[in-house]
Design a protein around this motif. Structure first.
Motif, mmCIF file in Angstrom:
data_model
loop_
_atom_site.group_PDB
_atom_site.id
_atom_site.type_symbol
_atom_site.label_atom_id
_atom_site.label_comp_id
_atom_site.label_asym_id
_atom_site.label_seq_id
_atom_site.Cartn_x
_atom_site.Cartn_y
_atom_site.Cartn_z
ATOM 1 N N PRO A 100 2.201 12.061 -1.578
ATOM 2 C CA PRO A 100 1.140 11.199 -2.113
ATOM 3 C C PRO A 100 1.402 10.683 -3.530
ATOM 4 C CG PRO A 100 0.203 13.127 -1.056
ATOM 5 C CD PRO A 100 1.673 13.360 -1.112
ATOM 6 N N ASP A 146 -1.748 11.760 7.603
ATOM 7 C CA ASP A 146 -2.720 11.876 6.511
ATOM 8 C C ASP A 146 -2.030 11.558 5.180
ATOM 9 O OD1 ASP A 146 -4.540 12.661 4.546
ATOM 10 O OD2 ASP A 146 -5.292 14.347 5.724
ATOM 11 N N LYS A 147 -2.355 10.393 4.608
ATOM 12 C CA LYS A 147 -1.696 9.946 3.372
ATOM 13 C C LYS A 147 -1.979 10.861 2.188
ATOM 14 C CE LYS A 147 -3.269 5.663 3.576
ATOM 15 N NZ LYS A 147 -3.421 4.214 3.238
ATOM 16 N N SER A 148 -3.076 11.607 2.235
ATOM 17 C CA SER A 148 -3.387 12.504 1.130
ATOM 18 C C SER A 148 -2.507 13.751 1.134
ATOM 19 C CB SER A 148 -4.864 12.929 1.192
ATOM 20 O OG SER A 148 -5.117 13.756 2.318
ATOM 21 N N VAL A 149 -1.838 14.006 2.263
ATOM 22 C CA VAL A 149 -0.936 15.159 2.396
ATOM 23 C C VAL A 149 0.527 14.706 2.330
ATOM 24 C CG1 VAL A 149 -0.235 17.095 3.868
ATOM 25 C CG2 VAL A 149 -2.641 16.393 3.785
ATOM 26 N N LYS A 207 1.863 4.050 -0.689
ATOM 27 C CA LYS A 207 2.127 3.377 -1.966
ATOM 28 C C LYS A 207 2.712 1.978 -1.749
ATOM 29 C CE LYS A 207 0.975 6.858 -4.663
ATOM 30 N NZ LYS A 207 -0.135 6.783 -5.645
#
Length: 307
Positions: A87, A119-122, A139
């Protein structure tokens, strides 16, 4: 008049013979624009020739990659199959070094997999050694092939694809769709405008020979990779004078590997048309490779290239 005609016929015959000999030689234009070949030649009939290594490419083998790696019988560690995107913007290849491979990469993969792979947060993993589905934007960069696919036989092994495949088998999760690297001598080519424009694509043919062993091994172009200089175990073993075998283990998986640029690679180009792959007839590729070598010019022309 008859004498003059005879002289003309004789002169024409000599010219034709000299031209044929010239055409059989390994002549062409030098290029440095093909990855893996520091100095290659584009032959007059669109083939490409140059020296490189032989690193082992085992993609296409049904027991190449498994989530549990060697404990499950996998020949290659999973870290060689993907690139992690985190991330914060950091990204790295799993095979960077041993610590990254066995610790950091596996830890990140476990977390990313537990979160569902997307999951982009992981974070996400771009899989390239195993078949990956779906894509995620990280990104501003679109990362493709983020969900790893297991083989449809329930073995738990991941699908290890090759770019050259039997297109009649629609299900990409069927492992036999891909070229078997233990049985088929095959080489790898990078994405290259030069190669493609000269007719060197998936299903094209070539021949390789080690300077020390002097064993000519015809091969098929079976996969895409970062550079010229990778071949299947079947190709590497044949070049070393070793028998092709299905009994490839972690102990002998790199047999025949050559880590110096002492292998002459020849790609035949437009003169020899590419073929399709029939998974029900693996041997047809080997037969076609040998015929392609003969049609290209065989051992005599290869000897010219070795000079």
């Amino acid at each position: 008049m008859k004498i003059l005609s005879a002289m003309v016929v004789f002169t024409a015959a000599v010219f034709a013979s000299s031209y044929a000999v010239a055409q059989s030689k390994c002549e062409g234009k030098t290029t440095r624009d093909i990855k893996g070949l520091s100095s290659a030649k584009i032959l007059n009939d669109n083939g490409v020739v140059g020296y490189s290594k032989v690193n082992i490419n085992i993609d296409g083998y049904g027991k190449a990659y498994h989530p549990k790696n060697a404990t499950a019988g996998a020949l290659i560690h999973l870290c060689n199959a993907g690139q992690v995107y985190l991330p914060g913007g950091k990204k790295y290849h799993g095979s960077t070094d041993n610590a990254t491979c066995t610790e950091t990469f596996m830890s990140d993969v476990a977390r990313i997999g537990k979160a569902g792979w997307k999951d982009k947060s992981v974070g996400v993993v771009r899989w390239y050694g195993i078949l990956g589905k779906d894509e995620v934007s990280m990104k501003g960069e679109l990362v493709r092939g983020v969900v790893p696919v297991e083989q449809s036989d329930g073995s738990g092994f991941f699908v290890s694809p090759t770019k050259f495949a039997d297109q009649s088998i629609r299900d990409e999760a069927v492992q036999r769709r891909y070229v078997n690297p233990l049985r088929i001598p095959a080489g790898v080519i990078p994405e290259s405008t030069i190669l493609a424009s000269n007719g060197i694509v998936m299903g094209s043919f070539g021949v390789a020979i080690r300077k020390d062993k002097k064993i000519a091994v015809p091969f098929v172009v079976g996969d895409a990779g970062p550079r010229v200089g990778e071949g299947t175990p079947a190709l590497a073993r044949s070049l070393a004078g070793l028998p092709i075998t299905d009994n490839v283990t972690r102990n002998n998986r790199f047999a025949g590997q050559v880590e110096t640029a002492d292998v002459l690679w020849v790609f035949f180009g437009k003169k020899i048309p590419a073929v399709k792959y029939d998974a029900n007839n693996e041997n047809a590729l080997i037969v076609a490779s040998k015929k392609a070598f003969a049609d290209w010019g065989g051992q005599q022309r290869l000897d010219d290239c070795l000079k």
